[in-house]
Design a protein around this motif. Sequence first.
Motif, PDB file in Angstrom:
ATOM      1  N   PRO A  81       0.810  -1.217   0.000  1.00  0.00           N
ATOM      2  CA  PRO A  81       0.000   0.000   0.000  1.00  0.00           C
ATOM      3  C   PRO A  81       0.840   1.262   0.000  1.00  0.00           C
ATOM      4  N   SER A 137       2.229   9.592  -0.910  1.00  0.00           N
ATOM      5  CA  SER A 137       2.034   9.591   0.534  1.00  0.00           C
ATOM      6  C   SER A 137       2.269   8.192   1.063  1.00  0.00           C
ATOM      7  N   PHE A 138       2.958   8.135   2.174  1.00  0.00           N
ATOM      8  CA  PHE A 138       3.350   6.864   2.775  1.00  0.00           C
ATOM      9  C   PHE A 138       2.700   6.722   4.142  1.00  0.00           C
ATOM     10  N   GLY A 139       3.087   5.687   4.818  1.00  0.00           N
ATOM     11  CA  GLY A 139       2.646   5.526   6.195  1.00  0.00           C
ATOM     12  C   GLY A 139       1.631   4.419   6.390  1.00  0.00           C
ATOM     13  N   TYR A 140       1.192   3.786   5.306  1.00  0.00           N
ATOM     14  CA  TYR A 140       0.218   2.707   5.467  1.00  0.00           C
ATOM     15  C   TYR A 140       0.843   1.496   6.154  1.00  0.00           C
ATOM     16  N   ASN A 141       2.161   1.406   6.073  1.00  0.00           N
ATOM     17  CA  ASN A 141       2.838   0.246   6.627  1.00  0.00           C
ATOM     18  C   ASN A 141       3.576   0.566   7.920  1.00  0.00           C
ATOM     19  N   HIS A 142       3.379   1.749   8.443  1.00  0.00           N
ATOM     20  CA  HIS A 142       4.162   2.110   9.623  1.00  0.00           C
ATOM     21  C   HIS A 142       3.649   1.375  10.856  1.00  0.00           C
ATOM     22  N   ARG A 143       4.508   0.511  11.409  1.00  0.00           N
ATOM     23  CA  ARG A 143       4.109  -0.274  12.568  1.00  0.00           C
ATOM     24  C   ARG A 143       4.817   0.181  13.831  1.00  0.00           C
TER      25      ARG A 143
END
Lengths: 361, 144
Positions: free
Chosen positions: A19, A37-43
Amino acid sequence: MSRTSVIPFGPQHAAFLEPFHLKLQVEEEVVVGAEMSFGYNHRGMEYAMAQDFKRTQFLCERVCGICSFHHSSAYVQTMERLFGIEAPERAKLVRMIMMEAQRLTSHLLALGHIAETVGYENMFMQFFREREEVMTLVNRISGGRVHYSMNAIGGIRKDVTYEGLKDIGETMDRLEPRLLDLRSIVRKDRTLRKRLIGVGVLSKEAAFDWCTVGPTSRGSGLPHDIRLTGFDGYGVNGVKFRPIYYDEGDCYARTMVRMDEVIQSVDLIRQGINLMRDGPFLNAVKGNPPAADAYGRVEAPRGELMYWVRGKNEVQLDRIKLRTPALVNVPAVSAMIKGARVADVGPITVSVDPCICCTDR
Amino acid sequence: MREDAATRSPWILHFDTGSCNGCDLEVWALLTPRYDVERFGMVNKANPKHADILLITGPVTKKSEQRLINLYNQTPDPKLVIACGDCASNGVPFLDCYNVCMGVDKVIPVDLYVPGCSCRPEAIMDAVVKGIGMWKKKVEEADR
Protein backbone atom coordinates in the motif's frame (compact mmCIF):
# COMPACT_ATOMS: atom_id res chain seq x y z
CA MET A 1 -5.01 24.34 -23.59
CA SER A 2 -5.22 21.15 -21.62
CA ARG A 3 -6.38 20.99 -18.07
CA THR A 4 -4.43 19.26 -15.33
CA SER A 5 -6.32 16.39 -13.79
CA VAL A 6 -5.42 14.13 -10.91
CA ILE A 7 -5.32 10.34 -11.08
CA PRO A 8 -4.96 8.48 -7.80
CA PHE A 9 -3.01 5.21 -7.64
CA GLY A 10 -3.33 3.00 -4.60
CA PRO A 11 -3.20 2.35 -1.69
CA GLN A 12 -4.57 -0.85 -3.14
CA HIS A 13 -3.64 -1.25 -6.79
CA ALA A 14 -2.90 -4.06 -9.21
CA ALA A 15 0.60 -2.82 -10.05
CA PHE A 16 1.73 -2.46 -6.46
CA LEU A 17 2.19 -5.28 -4.06
CA GLU A 18 2.08 -2.93 -1.14
CA PRO A 19 0.00 0.00 0.00
CA PHE A 20 1.27 3.37 -1.01
CA HIS A 21 -0.58 6.26 -2.47
CA LEU A 22 0.45 8.05 -5.61
CA LYS A 23 -1.39 11.13 -6.86
CA LEU A 24 -0.55 11.78 -10.48
CA GLN A 25 -1.13 15.15 -12.08
CA VAL A 26 -1.65 14.51 -15.75
CA GLU A 27 -2.19 16.68 -18.78
CA GLU A 28 -3.81 14.40 -21.34
CA GLU A 29 -1.39 11.47 -21.44
CA VAL A 30 1.64 13.15 -19.94
CA VAL A 31 2.47 13.13 -16.26
CA VAL A 32 3.41 16.61 -15.08
CA GLY A 33 3.71 15.98 -11.38
CA ALA A 34 3.37 13.37 -8.71
CA GLU A 35 2.62 13.39 -5.05
CA MET A 36 3.33 10.39 -2.87
CA SER A 37 2.03 9.59 0.53
CA PHE A 38 3.35 6.86 2.77
CA GLY A 39 2.65 5.53 6.20
CA TYR A 40 0.22 2.71 5.47
CA ASN A 41 2.84 0.25 6.63
CA HIS A 42 4.16 2.11 9.62
CA ARG A 43 4.11 -0.27 12.57
CA GLY A 44 6.54 1.54 14.85
CA MET A 45 9.42 -0.85 14.35
CA GLU A 46 12.13 1.42 15.72
CA TYR A 47 10.26 1.68 18.99
CA ALA A 48 9.65 -2.06 19.16
CA MET A 49 13.23 -2.89 18.26
CA ALA A 50 14.65 -0.78 21.08
CA GLN A 51 12.92 -2.89 23.74
CA ASP A 52 15.20 -5.93 23.94
CA PHE A 53 18.49 -6.18 22.07
CA LYS A 54 18.43 -9.98 21.92
CA ARG A 55 14.92 -10.33 20.59
CA THR A 56 15.61 -7.59 18.08
CA GLN A 57 17.86 -9.90 16.10
CA PHE A 58 14.68 -11.80 15.19
CA LEU A 59 12.32 -8.84 15.14
CA CYS A 60 14.51 -6.90 12.72
CA GLU A 61 13.87 -9.60 10.11
CA ARG A 62 10.20 -8.64 10.33
CA VAL A 63 10.95 -5.16 9.05
CA CYS A 64 10.99 -6.54 5.54
CA GLY A 65 10.35 -10.04 4.30
CA ILE A 66 12.22 -9.60 1.03
CA CYS A 67 15.54 -8.54 2.54
CA SER A 68 15.07 -10.04 6.02
CA PHE A 69 18.52 -11.58 6.23
CA HIS A 70 20.16 -8.35 5.18
CA HIS A 71 18.35 -6.58 7.98
CA SER A 72 19.47 -9.05 10.60
CA SER A 73 23.02 -9.11 9.19
CA ALA A 74 23.21 -5.34 9.39
CA TYR A 75 21.87 -5.41 12.94
CA VAL A 76 24.21 -8.11 14.26
CA GLN A 77 27.14 -6.45 12.54
CA THR A 78 26.27 -3.20 14.29
CA MET A 79 25.91 -4.95 17.64
CA GLU A 80 29.25 -6.70 17.13
CA ARG A 81 30.89 -3.33 16.67
CA LEU A 82 29.11 -2.03 19.76
CA PHE A 83 30.33 -4.99 21.84
CA GLY A 84 33.75 -4.76 20.25
CA ILE A 85 33.91 -8.36 19.05
CA GLU A 86 34.48 -9.92 15.66
CA ALA A 87 32.43 -12.69 14.10
CA PRO A 88 34.43 -15.78 13.03
CA GLU A 89 35.32 -16.04 9.38
CA ARG A 90 33.06 -19.01 8.82
CA ALA A 91 30.08 -17.09 10.14
CA LYS A 92 30.88 -14.18 7.83
CA LEU A 93 30.99 -16.49 4.84
CA VAL A 94 27.71 -18.16 5.79
CA ARG A 95 26.18 -14.71 6.10
CA MET A 96 27.54 -13.76 2.72
CA ILE A 97 26.19 -16.91 1.08
CA MET A 98 22.75 -16.48 2.60
CA MET A 99 22.69 -12.79 1.75
CA GLU A 100 23.48 -13.57 -1.86
CA ALA A 101 20.83 -16.29 -1.88
CA GLN A 102 18.35 -13.74 -0.63
CA ARG A 103 19.52 -11.26 -3.23
CA LEU A 104 18.69 -13.93 -5.82
CA THR A 105 15.13 -14.26 -4.51
CA SER A 106 14.71 -10.51 -4.27
CA HIS A 107 16.09 -9.69 -7.71
CA LEU A 108 14.14 -12.49 -9.36
CA LEU A 109 11.05 -11.10 -7.71
CA ALA A 110 11.84 -7.60 -8.95
CA LEU A 111 12.50 -8.88 -12.47
CA GLY A 112 9.32 -10.91 -12.46
CA HIS A 113 7.40 -7.94 -11.13
CA ILE A 114 8.63 -5.67 -13.90
CA ALA A 115 7.84 -8.31 -16.53
CA GLU A 116 4.34 -8.57 -15.12
CA THR A 117 3.89 -4.81 -15.06
CA VAL A 118 4.73 -4.45 -18.74
CA GLY A 119 2.21 -7.20 -19.41
CA TYR A 120 4.61 -10.06 -20.06
CA GLU A 121 2.93 -12.72 -17.93
CA ASN A 122 4.96 -15.60 -19.36
CA MET A 123 8.25 -14.03 -18.37
CA PHE A 124 6.88 -13.30 -14.89
CA MET A 125 6.06 -16.96 -14.41
CA GLN A 126 9.51 -18.01 -15.61
CA PHE A 127 11.27 -15.71 -13.15
CA PHE A 128 9.10 -16.97 -10.32
CA ARG A 129 9.75 -20.59 -11.26
CA GLU A 130 13.50 -20.01 -10.80
CA ARG A 131 12.81 -18.04 -7.66
CA GLU A 132 11.02 -21.00 -6.10
CA GLU A 133 14.18 -23.04 -6.60
CA VAL A 134 16.11 -20.60 -4.39
CA MET A 135 13.24 -20.36 -1.90
CA THR A 136 13.18 -24.11 -1.39
CA LEU A 137 16.98 -24.10 -1.12
CA VAL A 138 17.03 -21.55 1.70
CA ASN A 139 14.19 -23.45 3.31
CA ARG A 140 16.31 -26.59 3.35
CA ILE A 141 19.32 -24.70 4.75
CA SER A 142 17.68 -22.48 7.35
CA GLY A 143 14.23 -23.95 7.95
CA GLY A 144 12.37 -20.86 6.83
CA ARG A 145 11.38 -19.60 3.43
CA VAL A 146 11.26 -15.93 4.28
CA HIS A 147 12.72 -15.34 7.74
CA TYR A 148 15.88 -17.37 8.19
CA SER A 149 16.64 -16.47 11.83
CA MET A 150 20.19 -17.74 11.36
CA ASN A 151 22.08 -14.76 12.72
CA ALA A 152 23.20 -14.26 16.28
CA ILE A 153 25.24 -11.44 17.75
CA GLY A 154 28.78 -12.69 17.28
CA GLY A 155 28.21 -15.19 14.50
CA ILE A 156 25.48 -17.57 13.43
CA ARG A 157 23.18 -19.63 15.61
CA LYS A 158 23.75 -22.94 13.91
CA ASP A 159 26.43 -24.09 11.54
CA VAL A 160 25.70 -25.05 7.95
CA THR A 161 26.57 -28.69 7.43
CA TYR A 162 28.78 -30.12 4.72
CA GLU A 163 25.69 -31.58 3.03
CA GLY A 164 24.04 -28.18 3.18
CA LEU A 165 26.96 -26.54 1.39
CA LYS A 166 26.96 -29.29 -1.21
CA ASP A 167 23.25 -28.75 -1.69
CA ILE A 168 23.80 -25.02 -2.23
CA GLY A 169 26.51 -25.71 -4.79
CA GLU A 170 24.41 -28.24 -6.69
CA THR A 171 21.41 -25.93 -6.75
CA MET A 172 23.57 -23.13 -8.14
CA ASP A 173 24.84 -25.49 -10.86
CA ARG A 174 21.25 -26.31 -11.76
CA LEU A 175 20.15 -22.69 -11.63
CA GLU A 176 22.93 -20.99 -13.56
CA PRO A 177 22.14 -22.19 -17.13
CA ARG A 178 18.48 -21.29 -16.64
CA LEU A 179 19.38 -17.82 -15.36
CA LEU A 180 21.70 -17.32 -18.33
CA ASP A 181 18.84 -18.29 -20.62
CA LEU A 182 16.61 -15.74 -18.93
CA ARG A 183 19.30 -13.09 -19.29
CA SER A 184 19.57 -13.69 -23.01
CA ILE A 185 15.79 -13.34 -23.24
CA VAL A 186 15.87 -10.03 -21.34
CA ARG A 187 18.71 -8.85 -23.57
CA LYS A 188 17.06 -9.66 -26.87
CA ASP A 189 13.35 -9.62 -26.25
CA ARG A 190 11.55 -6.97 -28.26
CA THR A 191 8.61 -6.58 -25.89
CA LEU A 192 10.78 -5.72 -22.94
CA ARG A 193 13.17 -3.54 -24.91
CA LYS A 194 10.47 -1.51 -26.57
CA ARG A 195 8.61 -1.05 -23.33
CA LEU A 196 11.59 -0.18 -21.12
CA ILE A 197 14.32 1.52 -23.15
CA GLY A 198 14.25 5.28 -22.77
CA VAL A 199 11.49 5.14 -20.17
CA GLY A 200 11.94 6.85 -16.81
CA VAL A 201 15.41 8.21 -17.42
CA LEU A 202 17.33 9.33 -14.35
CA SER A 203 20.57 11.05 -15.27
CA LYS A 204 23.80 10.48 -13.38
CA GLU A 205 23.62 13.92 -11.81
CA ALA A 206 19.99 13.47 -10.82
CA ALA A 207 20.76 10.06 -9.34
CA PHE A 208 23.47 11.68 -7.27
CA ASP A 209 21.24 14.57 -6.22
CA TRP A 210 18.40 12.29 -5.16
CA CYS A 211 20.89 10.17 -3.14
CA THR A 212 19.74 6.98 -4.86
CA VAL A 213 21.38 3.74 -3.82
CA GLY A 214 21.65 0.19 -5.11
CA PRO A 215 20.51 -0.90 -8.58
CA THR A 216 18.76 2.44 -9.07
CA SER A 217 22.04 4.36 -8.81
CA ARG A 218 24.04 1.68 -10.62
CA GLY A 219 21.54 1.85 -13.49
CA SER A 220 22.40 5.53 -13.78
CA GLY A 221 26.14 5.00 -14.02
CA LEU A 222 27.19 5.38 -10.38
CA PRO A 223 29.33 2.36 -9.44
CA HIS A 224 28.37 2.58 -5.79
CA ASP A 225 28.20 -0.73 -3.95
CA ILE A 226 28.51 -1.27 -0.20
CA ARG A 227 29.72 -4.80 -0.80
CA LEU A 228 33.09 -3.23 -1.64
CA THR A 229 33.42 -1.29 1.59
CA GLY A 230 30.65 -1.92 4.08
CA PHE A 231 30.06 -5.52 5.03
CA ASP A 232 32.95 -7.48 6.52
CA GLY A 233 32.08 -10.72 4.76
CA TYR A 234 33.09 -9.62 1.30
CA GLY A 235 36.57 -8.72 2.46
CA VAL A 236 37.60 -12.08 3.89
CA ASN A 237 40.30 -13.94 1.99
CA GLY A 238 39.66 -11.83 -1.06
CA VAL A 239 36.24 -12.53 -2.51
CA LYS A 240 36.45 -11.21 -6.05
CA PHE A 241 33.78 -8.68 -6.70
CA ARG A 242 33.22 -5.73 -9.00
CA PRO A 243 30.05 -3.64 -9.05
CA ILE A 244 27.88 -3.83 -12.12
CA TYR A 245 26.66 -0.58 -13.56
CA TYR A 246 24.98 0.73 -16.68
CA ASP A 247 25.13 4.29 -17.93
CA GLU A 248 21.74 4.71 -19.59
CA GLY A 249 19.68 5.41 -16.48
CA ASP A 250 16.38 4.14 -17.89
CA CYS A 251 14.14 1.31 -16.70
CA TYR A 252 15.92 -1.13 -18.97
CA ALA A 253 19.32 -0.29 -17.46
CA ARG A 254 17.98 -0.87 -13.97
CA THR A 255 16.49 -4.17 -15.09
CA MET A 256 19.77 -5.23 -16.67
CA VAL A 257 21.70 -4.34 -13.50
CA ARG A 258 19.45 -6.71 -11.58
CA MET A 259 19.71 -9.39 -14.24
CA ASP A 260 23.53 -9.26 -14.21
CA GLU A 261 23.64 -9.18 -10.43
CA VAL A 262 21.64 -12.38 -10.33
CA ILE A 263 24.41 -14.12 -12.30
CA GLN A 264 26.99 -12.39 -10.10
CA SER A 265 25.27 -13.64 -6.95
CA VAL A 266 25.58 -17.22 -8.18
CA ASP A 267 29.29 -16.60 -8.66
CA LEU A 268 29.66 -15.02 -5.18
CA ILE A 269 27.88 -17.97 -3.57
CA ARG A 270 30.31 -20.34 -5.28
CA GLN A 271 33.26 -18.26 -4.11
CA GLY A 272 31.89 -18.32 -0.58
CA ILE A 273 31.57 -22.10 -0.60
CA ASN A 274 35.12 -22.49 -1.92
CA LEU A 275 36.55 -20.24 0.78
CA MET A 276 34.71 -22.02 3.58
CA ARG A 277 36.96 -23.69 6.17
CA ASP A 278 36.07 -25.60 9.30
CA GLY A 279 36.21 -23.56 12.45
CA PRO A 280 34.18 -21.80 15.11
CA PHE A 281 31.01 -20.09 14.04
CA LEU A 282 29.94 -18.16 17.12
CA ASN A 283 31.70 -15.79 19.52
CA ALA A 284 28.93 -15.46 22.04
CA VAL A 285 28.50 -12.15 23.84
CA LYS A 286 27.79 -11.63 27.51
CA GLY A 287 26.07 -8.77 29.26
CA ASN A 288 24.17 -5.79 28.02
CA PRO A 289 25.21 -3.44 25.24
CA PRO A 290 27.51 -0.69 26.54
CA ALA A 291 26.52 2.95 26.54
CA ALA A 292 28.13 3.80 23.23
CA ASP A 293 27.00 3.96 19.65
CA ALA A 294 27.88 2.02 16.53
CA TYR A 295 26.68 1.65 13.00
CA GLY A 296 26.77 -1.06 10.35
CA ARG A 297 26.08 -1.13 6.65
CA VAL A 298 25.26 -3.87 4.19
CA GLU A 299 24.26 -3.89 0.55
CA ALA A 300 20.65 -5.03 0.60
CA PRO A 301 19.07 -6.00 -2.75
CA ARG A 302 17.73 -2.45 -3.10
CA GLY A 303 20.88 -0.68 -1.98
CA GLU A 304 22.67 0.51 1.08
CA LEU A 305 21.05 -0.46 4.36
CA MET A 306 22.36 1.22 7.48
CA TYR A 307 21.72 0.56 11.15
CA TRP A 308 22.74 2.86 13.96
CA VAL A 309 22.44 1.76 17.57
CA ARG A 310 23.07 3.47 20.88
CA GLY A 311 23.07 1.30 23.99
CA LYS A 312 22.60 2.29 27.64
CA ASN A 313 23.98 -0.65 29.68
CA GLU A 314 20.52 -2.21 29.85
CA VAL A 315 18.55 -4.80 27.93
CA GLN A 316 16.76 -1.95 26.20
CA LEU A 317 18.56 0.11 23.64
CA ASP A 318 18.63 3.85 23.94
CA ARG A 319 17.91 4.35 20.26
CA ILE A 320 17.97 2.31 17.10
CA LYS A 321 17.77 3.99 13.75
CA LEU A 322 17.66 2.32 10.39
CA ARG A 323 18.04 3.92 7.01
CA THR A 324 16.57 1.67 4.39
CA PRO A 325 17.36 1.79 0.67
CA ALA A 326 13.74 2.09 -0.45
CA LEU A 327 13.34 5.23 1.63
CA VAL A 328 15.78 7.10 -0.58
CA ASN A 329 14.96 5.37 -3.86
CA VAL A 330 11.20 5.84 -3.87
CA PRO A 331 11.25 9.68 -3.84
CA ALA A 332 13.47 9.55 -6.94
CA VAL A 333 10.45 8.10 -8.76
CA SER A 334 8.89 11.56 -8.80
CA ALA A 335 11.91 12.76 -10.80
CA MET A 336 11.65 9.84 -13.22
CA ILE A 337 7.97 10.09 -14.04
CA LYS A 338 7.94 13.77 -15.01
CA GLY A 339 7.04 13.77 -18.67
CA ALA A 340 6.30 10.06 -18.84
CA ARG A 341 3.04 8.65 -20.12
CA VAL A 342 0.46 7.30 -17.70
CA ALA A 343 0.96 3.76 -18.99
CA ASP A 344 4.65 3.94 -18.06
CA VAL A 345 4.03 4.89 -14.44
CA GLY A 346 3.71 1.23 -13.43
CA PRO A 347 7.02 0.06 -14.97
CA ILE A 348 8.88 3.15 -13.72
CA THR A 349 7.66 2.70 -10.17
CA VAL A 350 8.43 -1.00 -10.21
CA SER A 351 11.88 -0.49 -11.78
CA VAL A 352 13.22 1.08 -8.57
CA ASP A 353 11.80 -1.94 -6.75
CA PRO A 354 9.84 -0.05 -4.10
CA CYS A 355 9.61 -1.77 -0.74
CA ILE A 356 7.07 0.07 1.33
CA CYS A 357 7.49 -2.03 4.44
CA CYS A 358 11.13 -0.93 4.48
CA THR A 359 10.17 2.67 3.79
CA ASP A 360 7.51 2.96 6.47
CA ARG A 361 8.80 0.40 8.97
CA MET B 1 -26.61 -23.38 -11.22
CA ARG B 2 -25.33 -20.16 -9.68
CA GLU B 3 -23.60 -21.83 -6.77
CA ASP B 4 -22.03 -24.35 -9.11
CA ALA B 5 -20.66 -21.66 -11.37
CA ALA B 6 -19.65 -19.38 -8.52
CA THR B 7 -17.81 -21.93 -6.44
CA ARG B 8 -15.80 -23.17 -9.37
CA SER B 9 -13.72 -20.04 -9.55
CA PRO B 10 -13.53 -17.76 -6.54
CA TRP B 11 -11.46 -14.70 -7.28
CA ILE B 12 -8.93 -13.36 -4.84
CA LEU B 13 -8.30 -9.86 -3.61
CA HIS B 14 -5.02 -9.48 -1.81
CA PHE B 15 -4.49 -6.50 0.46
CA ASP B 16 -1.43 -5.66 2.52
CA THR B 17 -2.31 -3.87 5.73
CA GLY B 18 1.22 -3.36 6.97
CA SER B 19 2.85 -6.75 6.80
CA CYS B 20 6.55 -7.32 6.17
CA ASN B 21 5.98 -8.60 2.61
CA GLY B 22 6.81 -12.15 3.67
CA CYS B 23 3.23 -13.39 3.54
CA ASP B 24 2.50 -11.23 0.49
CA LEU B 25 5.24 -12.97 -1.42
CA GLU B 26 3.92 -16.33 -0.35
CA VAL B 27 0.55 -15.26 -1.73
CA TRP B 28 2.35 -14.44 -4.95
CA ALA B 29 4.17 -17.75 -4.85
CA LEU B 30 0.74 -19.36 -4.78
CA LEU B 31 -0.11 -17.84 -8.13
CA THR B 32 3.10 -18.97 -9.81
CA PRO B 33 4.06 -22.32 -11.37
CA ARG B 34 5.11 -24.33 -8.34
CA TYR B 35 1.90 -23.99 -6.34
CA ASP B 36 -0.35 -22.71 -9.10
CA VAL B 37 -3.56 -22.00 -7.25
CA GLU B 38 -5.20 -21.16 -10.56
CA ARG B 39 -6.03 -24.82 -10.99
CA PHE B 40 -8.74 -24.26 -8.38
CA GLY B 41 -10.03 -21.46 -10.57
CA MET B 42 -8.55 -18.72 -8.44
CA VAL B 43 -7.29 -15.61 -10.11
CA ASN B 44 -5.75 -12.65 -8.34
CA LYS B 45 -7.95 -9.65 -9.03
CA ALA B 46 -7.02 -6.23 -7.84
CA ASN B 47 -10.61 -5.03 -7.96
CA PRO B 48 -12.64 -5.56 -4.78
CA LYS B 49 -15.87 -5.51 -6.78
CA HIS B 50 -14.77 -8.64 -8.65
CA ALA B 51 -13.42 -10.43 -5.61
CA ASP B 52 -14.91 -13.27 -3.59
CA ILE B 53 -12.10 -14.16 -1.22
CA LEU B 54 -10.09 -11.49 0.59
CA LEU B 55 -6.56 -12.52 1.51
CA ILE B 56 -5.45 -10.02 4.13
CA THR B 57 -1.87 -9.85 5.37
CA GLY B 58 -0.42 -7.66 8.07
CA PRO B 59 -1.39 -6.53 11.56
CA VAL B 60 -3.61 -3.66 10.25
CA THR B 61 -1.92 -0.36 10.89
CA LYS B 62 -3.99 2.60 12.01
CA LYS B 63 -3.70 4.26 8.62
CA SER B 64 -4.79 1.26 6.59
CA GLU B 65 -7.67 0.42 8.94
CA GLN B 66 -10.23 2.59 7.15
CA ARG B 67 -9.00 1.38 3.75
CA LEU B 68 -9.51 -2.22 4.82
CA ILE B 69 -13.06 -1.45 5.94
CA ASN B 70 -13.73 0.27 2.59
CA LEU B 71 -12.42 -2.72 0.67
CA TYR B 72 -14.52 -5.07 2.77
CA ASN B 73 -17.64 -3.02 2.16
CA GLN B 74 -16.99 -2.84 -1.57
CA THR B 75 -16.67 -6.60 -1.93
CA PRO B 76 -20.05 -8.10 -2.84
CA ASP B 77 -21.67 -10.73 -0.61
CA PRO B 78 -21.15 -13.62 -0.08
CA LYS B 79 -17.50 -13.09 0.69
CA LEU B 80 -14.81 -14.81 2.68
CA VAL B 81 -11.97 -13.22 4.62
CA ILE B 82 -8.73 -15.10 5.22
CA ALA B 83 -6.15 -13.63 7.59
CA CYS B 84 -2.72 -14.76 6.37
CA GLY B 85 0.07 -15.03 8.87
CA ASP B 86 0.58 -14.57 12.59
CA CYS B 87 0.38 -10.80 12.55
CA ALA B 88 -2.86 -10.81 10.59
CA SER B 89 -4.32 -13.41 12.96
CA ASN B 90 -3.43 -11.76 16.25
CA GLY B 91 -0.73 -9.18 15.58
CA VAL B 92 1.80 -11.02 17.67
CA PRO B 93 5.21 -9.96 16.35
CA PHE B 94 4.08 -6.36 16.78
CA LEU B 95 2.56 -6.75 20.23
CA ASP B 96 2.22 -3.40 22.03
CA CYS B 97 3.34 -1.41 19.02
CA TYR B 98 1.63 1.96 19.02
CA ASN B 99 0.40 1.99 15.45
CA VAL B 100 -1.22 -1.41 14.93
CA CYS B 101 -4.74 -2.70 15.55
CA MET B 102 -3.50 -6.19 16.49
CA GLY B 103 -5.06 -8.37 13.86
CA VAL B 104 -7.60 -8.26 11.06
CA ASP B 105 -10.44 -9.58 13.23
CA LYS B 106 -10.39 -6.40 15.30
CA VAL B 107 -11.49 -4.51 12.20
CA ILE B 108 -13.52 -6.84 9.98
CA PRO B 109 -14.97 -10.34 10.57
CA VAL B 110 -12.52 -13.11 9.64
CA ASP B 111 -13.48 -16.62 8.53
CA LEU B 112 -10.13 -18.39 8.43
CA TYR B 113 -6.77 -17.85 10.07
CA VAL B 114 -3.48 -19.05 8.59
CA PRO B 115 -0.69 -19.56 11.14
CA GLY B 116 3.01 -19.00 10.57
CA CYS B 117 5.45 -16.13 10.38
CA SER B 118 5.59 -16.01 7.52
CA CYS B 119 2.85 -18.47 6.63
CA ARG B 120 3.88 -21.14 4.19
CA PRO B 121 2.23 -21.30 0.76
CA GLU B 122 0.98 -24.81 1.58
CA ALA B 123 -0.83 -23.40 4.60
CA ILE B 124 -2.43 -20.63 2.58
CA MET B 125 -3.48 -23.15 -0.03
CA ASP B 126 -5.00 -25.35 2.65
CA ALA B 127 -6.94 -22.39 3.99
CA VAL B 128 -8.08 -21.40 0.53
CA VAL B 129 -9.28 -24.91 -0.31
CA LYS B 130 -11.15 -25.07 3.02
CA GLY B 131 -12.45 -21.63 2.24
CA ILE B 132 -14.02 -22.82 -0.99
CA GLY B 133 -16.16 -25.24 1.02
CA MET B 134 -17.19 -22.52 3.44
CA TRP B 135 -17.86 -20.14 0.63
CA LYS B 136 -20.04 -22.70 -1.14
CA LYS B 137 -22.17 -22.94 2.01
CA LYS B 138 -22.45 -19.17 2.11
CA VAL B 139 -23.59 -19.08 -1.50
CA GLU B 140 -26.19 -21.77 -0.79
CA GLU B 141 -27.50 -19.86 2.22
CA ALA B 142 -27.67 -16.66 0.22
CA ASP B 143 -29.66 -18.42 -2.51
CA ARG B 144 -32.12 -19.98 -0.14
